[in-house]
Write an enzyme that holds these catalytic residues in place. Sequence first.
Site, short mmCIF file in Angstrom:
data_model
loop_
_atom_site.label_atom_id
_atom_site.label_comp_id
_atom_site.label_asym_id
_atom_site.label_seq_id
_atom_site.Cartn_x
_atom_site.Cartn_y
_atom_site.Cartn_z
N GLU A 1 0.85 -1.18 0.00
CA GLU A 1 0.00 0.00 0.00
C GLU A 1 0.90 1.25 0.00
O GLU A 1 1.88 1.28 0.74
CB GLU A 1 -0.90 0.03 1.24
N GLY B 263 2.83 2.41 10.77
CA GLY B 263 2.61 1.64 11.99
C GLY B 263 2.47 0.15 11.71
O GLY B 263 3.11 -0.68 12.33
N ALA B 264 1.61 -0.16 10.75
CA ALA B 264 1.35 -1.56 10.43
C ALA B 264 0.52 -1.63 9.17
O ALA B 264 0.03 -0.61 8.69
CB ALA B 264 0.61 -2.24 11.58
N ASN C 254 -2.35 -6.44 5.24
CA ASN C 254 -2.31 -7.44 4.17
C ASN C 254 -3.18 -8.64 4.53
O ASN C 254 -3.18 -9.10 5.67
CB ASN C 254 -0.88 -7.92 3.97
N GLU D 280 -10.03 3.77 6.19
CA GLU D 280 -9.25 4.22 7.35
C GLU D 280 -10.10 4.90 8.42
O GLU D 280 -9.99 4.58 9.60
CB GLU D 280 -8.09 5.12 6.90
N GLU E 113 -5.63 -3.23 12.42
CA GLU E 113 -5.27 -4.02 11.23
C GLU E 113 -6.19 -5.23 11.09
O GLU E 113 -6.60 -5.59 9.99
CB GLU E 113 -3.81 -4.46 11.28
N1 PHE Z 1 -3.13 0.84 5.81
C1 PHE Z 1 -2.29 0.98 6.98
C2 PHE Z 1 -3.22 1.18 8.14
O1 PHE Z 1 -3.70 0.31 8.70
C3 PHE Z 1 -1.36 2.12 6.93
C4 PHE Z 1 -0.30 2.03 5.89
C5 PHE Z 1 -0.39 2.79 4.76
C6 PHE Z 1 0.77 1.20 6.07
C7 PHE Z 1 0.58 2.75 3.79
C8 PHE Z 1 1.75 1.15 5.11
C9 PHE Z 1 1.66 1.92 3.97
O2 PHE Z 1 -3.63 2.23 8.50
ZN ZN Z 2 -5.73 1.47 8.60
#
Ligand code: PHE
Ligand code: ZN
Length: 871
Positions: free
Chosen positions: A127, A267-268, A271, A326, A304
């Site tokens: 991402e 942060g995390a 996937n 988000e 997550e």
């Molecule tokens: N999608 C992740 C989240 O839980 C954040 C994230 C975005 C991590 C881009 C890595 C790269 O919020």
């Molecule tokens: Zn998120």
Amino acid sequence: MRTETPPLIRLEEYRPSDYLIDRVDLDIRLAPHAARIDATLTLRPNPAGTAAAPLALDGDDLRLVSAELDGAPLAADAYAASPSGFLLRDPPPRPFALRLVTEVDPTANTKLMGLYRSNGVYCTQCEADGFRRITYFLDRPDVLAVYTTRIEADRAEAPVLLGNGNLVETGEAGPDRHFAIWHDPHPKPAYLFALVGGRLGKVETSFTTMEGRPVTCAVYVEPGKEDRAGYALDAVIRSMAWDETAFGRAYDLDVFNVVAVSDFNMGAMENKGLNIFNDKYVLASPETATDGDYAAIEAIIAHEYFHNWSGNRVTCRDWFQLCLKEGLTVFRDQEFSSDMRSRPVHRIAEVRSLRARQFPEDAGPLRHPVRPRAYAEINNFYTATVYDKGAEIVRMLRTLVGAEAFRTGMDRYFADNDGRAATVEDFLASFAAVTGRDLDAFARWYERPGTPRLAVTAAYDPAAARYTLRFAQSLPVSTEPDGPPLVIPVALGLVGESGPLAGATCPDVRDGVYVLDRPEAEIEFEAVAEEPVPSLLRDFSAPVRLDLALTDGQRVRLLAQDSDPFNRWQAAQDVALRLILHPDAHRTEAFAAALGRFLDGEALADPAFAALVLALPSEGEAADAVPADVDPDAIHQARSDLRARLGQALRPRLESIDAALARDAAAPYSPDAASAGRRSLRNAALDLIAAGDPQAGAARAAERLTEATNMTDRLAALGTLALIPGEAREAAFAEFAARYADEPLVLDKWFAIQAQIPEPGTLERIARLQGHPAFTMTNPNRVRALIGSFAFGNPTQFARRDGAGFARVADTVAALDSTNPQVAARLLTAFGSWRRLEKSRGAKAVEMLNGIKAIPGLSRDTADIVARTLG
Ligand code: PHE
Ligand code: ZN
């Protein structure tokens, strides 16, 4: 070559893809410098796209090894390949298979996007657009495919091989090599792809879903640190159970894996079936992690995991819809944490962080709508606005429709959009469908940037026993002054001399909520027997700035009498904020007396809440409340003076709190919220004592450092000591560093505390620390701990008049830009407040920004932030 302003991608230009990818078959051979990715994409023309269009796949830094179409090598003139793309000129007008072999160097990948190595562990981050750094692809979230991934590696180098979905096969691949095949049956966009290969230890357990599916849950960490992974694993299990009861969402694979890596930009990452984490948000032991760390781990593990439904099963059509996953997922993790901990205390923490990060963003040059309309670099839109204001919108929606309809609407959203890439409109449509409400006006929250101001005036007519509230909403002039009004749910109540007023009625208030949907409105309460104090925006029912002129006396009444804990806390904050902005000895004494009564009455009944009441508004919050020409030194001084005076006035109470909680501090550590609350109050008491009497405070803090049996107390004492110059402080820093020399995550705390010392000597200290063996520019956590804490957490030194603070950060941005542009760009956002600073400081900031702008070959990430910050 001067950096150009990067081109914009616009929401209104969204077009469906001309091709779809149904299946992706990957065979990935891991090797330190030449990982080989053999990808077979099963494609077909999209009926919704343009017929017979060329197929243009995204790429980033790729090297093509070979290309085949339906099993036959492609002729050289049939395609064009570059590091940044692959073009198939004349694709067949029917389903076809494209096989592309690419090669990448995971060790050289310092951007930490795509396939890279962290501490020798192979991992991926896709991402928002990292998958194109692994293979050529339609790297957009509305292209959903079923993935099968064969991972092959040297057995000694990577005994553990993890992928998305379920494990289907493992085996030998030659004398020293082995493989694992993972299959993910759930169609997903490429940004959710992940793999991991490395030497890792694990803790695991099983969970049976409400549908009866047994799930093996595991947390993988650096070997030897398994004993620090238990809390994260426990949080996984609690998250799974909670999502079933709170939202009816069950997990949908046989395994759920979490892997901690030490080099991670964010942060995390959620996937599918294989969440990859910054190790900071996994590893915890009483000796190395604070209560705050435990709470953050719980929240991020939950976040997550919850993405499995809000993000993965239902994903986003395009990156403009980022808040769809988000904002919603933050809301869900906030609710989870509130259920696991104290709801009011958690709400206060949420609002503090919203005000500390989102309000300034919304008031500065990087302001954007929760759903942006255009972006140059999507990585720059993982912002407090998208995440936290996005969550506030979901919260307001629940307040508007009620908890029950909200749950029904969520069920509807998941049912209608499962397996699809959705939009904000789809989300709102589910709630409109189940409630019959028109949510078009509410939807403006997604479109209009800026923090609204809600001005309220009140009038009491004793003869008629009538109380009138007049509301007026406005957006900052810099956005759209005359746009249509927002729909603002105002939770409210009236508070009399001895508590909430019973009997007062108002037809416009339902379930304690008035919904303001006009620019101005007036409501009347009848049967109001005494002049009340209005308690507005209870539980912070809307992300607005409230303008309500109350006297300190009225606020103190709210602190003492309101039934809404949030507004009790807010009342104390408001008094304190005014005292920071307009110091007044007499009113300070009165405030201290009120705090004293509060502490006597209930400090020990709810220590976590009491600690929050004692924590004055931050310097950043005070700066945010100043209309213009912010002088961080003056704010710092005023806040320190207030703390000193309160510390002196409250000294006996603080001492008795300290004594009452002393026994607790010696008990075995437990990270639960109640124990954490007691620690936070005792540490807040110590800090305030030290503010009032630095000498005694330094001695006490030094003593506390040696007594401490856990990192929470140790770090709190170090934080207190950090504000008191002298030998005791330096000795404590040295001792701490020696003790945790082998603990990078603990040394990050040490870096961060020192970087935030509000003294001119801090710049030199930072220069020294940059040379410390534990510091490295290649690890994002280190950079954020030292330079990030300085830029975002040391307002007086970052914004020094001589510009040296800005320069330190600008130099770091410049040094980092070519290796890790994402982290560089994020650091640069610290300059976002320059316009509000007093002129000479603002001018220095602009000088630095222009310097960065002039760097040849600047990354798109950084160029975008510079351009927008300069405006
Ligand atoms: N999608 C992740 C989240 O839980 C954040 C994230 C975005 C991590 C881009 C890595 C790269 O919020
Ligand atoms: Zn998120």
